[in-house]
Design a protein around this motif. Structure first.
Motif, short mmCIF file in Angstrom:
data_model
loop_
_atom_site.label_atom_id
_atom_site.label_comp_id
_atom_site.label_asym_id
_atom_site.label_seq_id
_atom_site.Cartn_x
_atom_site.Cartn_y
_atom_site.Cartn_z
N VAL A 20 0.86 -1.18 0.00
CA VAL A 20 0.00 0.00 0.00
C VAL A 20 0.90 1.23 0.00
CG1 VAL A 20 -1.65 1.33 1.39
CG2 VAL A 20 -1.80 -1.16 1.33
N HIS A 43 -5.28 -0.49 7.09
CA HIS A 43 -4.40 -1.35 6.28
C HIS A 43 -3.52 -2.21 7.17
CE1 HIS A 43 -5.51 -0.01 2.34
NE2 HIS A 43 -5.27 1.25 2.61
N LYS A 95 0.78 -6.15 6.18
CA LYS A 95 1.06 -5.36 4.99
C LYS A 95 2.26 -4.46 5.19
CE LYS A 95 -3.31 -5.00 2.63
NZ LYS A 95 -4.62 -4.40 2.70
N ILE A 147 3.27 -0.94 4.40
CA ILE A 147 2.57 0.30 4.05
C ILE A 147 3.61 1.41 3.92
CG2 ILE A 147 0.86 2.00 4.83
CD1 ILE A 147 -0.17 -0.48 6.61
#
Ligand code: SAH
Length: 282
Positions: A46, A91, A96, A98
């Protein structure tokens, strides 16, 4: 890469494998990214990017990465800091990587400190990758040093934006004390408040002929440099015709010879030339 029109996310507990990288994208020229920033972009699931991030930088993102613009864009509702925090947290609920991508350096007028505090309190791993801040990019492209053994021993990075983008207010800084002929001001976010800054400097006793160098869109193809004096700044800031992101350098170094093109506000020519004679490199 995918782009996302985002809705307000709900908050959830962060996944322990999630990590957030606050990455500086530099001043615009994509060549000024650090290798670490490129690696972070390549690894990101992301990417949340600010308005001042040059879109060419985003080409380092993976095709699968989710890209979200969280900046302020003219005419559209802008993202508020708490909404950005919520989006990061939503998120981070999934494992993840990020990347929070910010113009220049994330810790110079970038609200990076607030994001670090939020991430730490949420127990999310955070890493900072520095970027080249606008004032440093201005120095490089104009070949004007921010410090110089003869003309400036200190430099202050100053924001021209008032609290909450309100009225300009320079009362938090002792400009009288800095008026020693050996100091450089590098003023960010000063387009709207340039006139007020000029007046405040005159009131603080800075010499009327103190050179000012305004550099707009530093490191980008449309970079523009304009030289004036503190007096012109105070009297007719609109003559500089500043629109894009600009750093104002104020102080004796701003009168040194500039590499490349230079617009000079007409009435300053004589005074600035005098300054140049005084200050030109030996
Ligand atoms: N974190 C950024 C600053 C963000 S505040 C950094 O370290 O550079 C936004 C301000 O940065 C703008 O109002 C402008 O004063 C300055 N700025 C950002 N990019 C710039 C550029 N390419 N040229 C001149 N000024 C720039």
């Amino acid at each position: 890469m995918r782009t996302a029109q985002t809705s307000k996310p709900s908050q959830a507990l962060p996944h322990d494998q999630s990590r957030v990288l606050l990455v500086g994208a530099g001043p615009g020229d994509p060549e000024l990214l650090t290798l670490k920033a490129v690696r972070a972009l390549e690894a990101a699931d992301v990417i949340l990017y600010d308005e001042l991030v040059d879109r060419a930088v985003l080409k380092h993102a993976r095709r699968e990465a989710l890209l979200t613009h969280v900046g302020k864009r003219g005419g559209q509702p802008s993202w508020k800091q708490p909404d950005i925090h919520n989006l990061i947290l939503s998120h981070a609920a999934h494992a993840k990587t990020i990347v929070r991508l910010k113009g220049g350096d994330p810790l110079v007028f970038g609200r990076g400190g607030e994001e670090i505090a939020m991430l730490r309190s949420a127990g999310i791993q955070v890493e900072i990758i520095p970027g080249i801040t606008a004032a440093v990019a201005v120095a490089a492209s104009t070949q004007i040093p921010l410090t110089h053994r003869d003309y400036s021993r200190t430099v202050t990075f100053l924001s021209g934006a008032g609290p909450g983008h309100g009225l300009p207010d320079f009362t938090h800084i002792d400009l009288e004390a800095l008026n020693d002929g050996q100091h450089t001001l590098a003023v960010y976010m000063a387009v709207k408040t340039a006139g007020a800054l000029g007046l405040t400097l005159l009131q603080a006793g800075w010499p009327a002929s103190t050179p000012v160098l305004a550099v707009e869109n530093a490191s980008q193809p449309n970079e523009r440099r304009i030289r004036a004096t503190v007096t012109e700044l105070a009297k007719k800031p609109t003559a500089l015709a500043l629109e894009g992101p600009t750093v104002l350098l104020v102080g004796r170094v701003a009168g040194l010879p500039v590499q490349g093109s230079l617009d000079i506000i007409e009435t300053t020519i004589e005074r600035v030339q005098t300054h140049n004679r005084e200050l030109a490199y030996a």
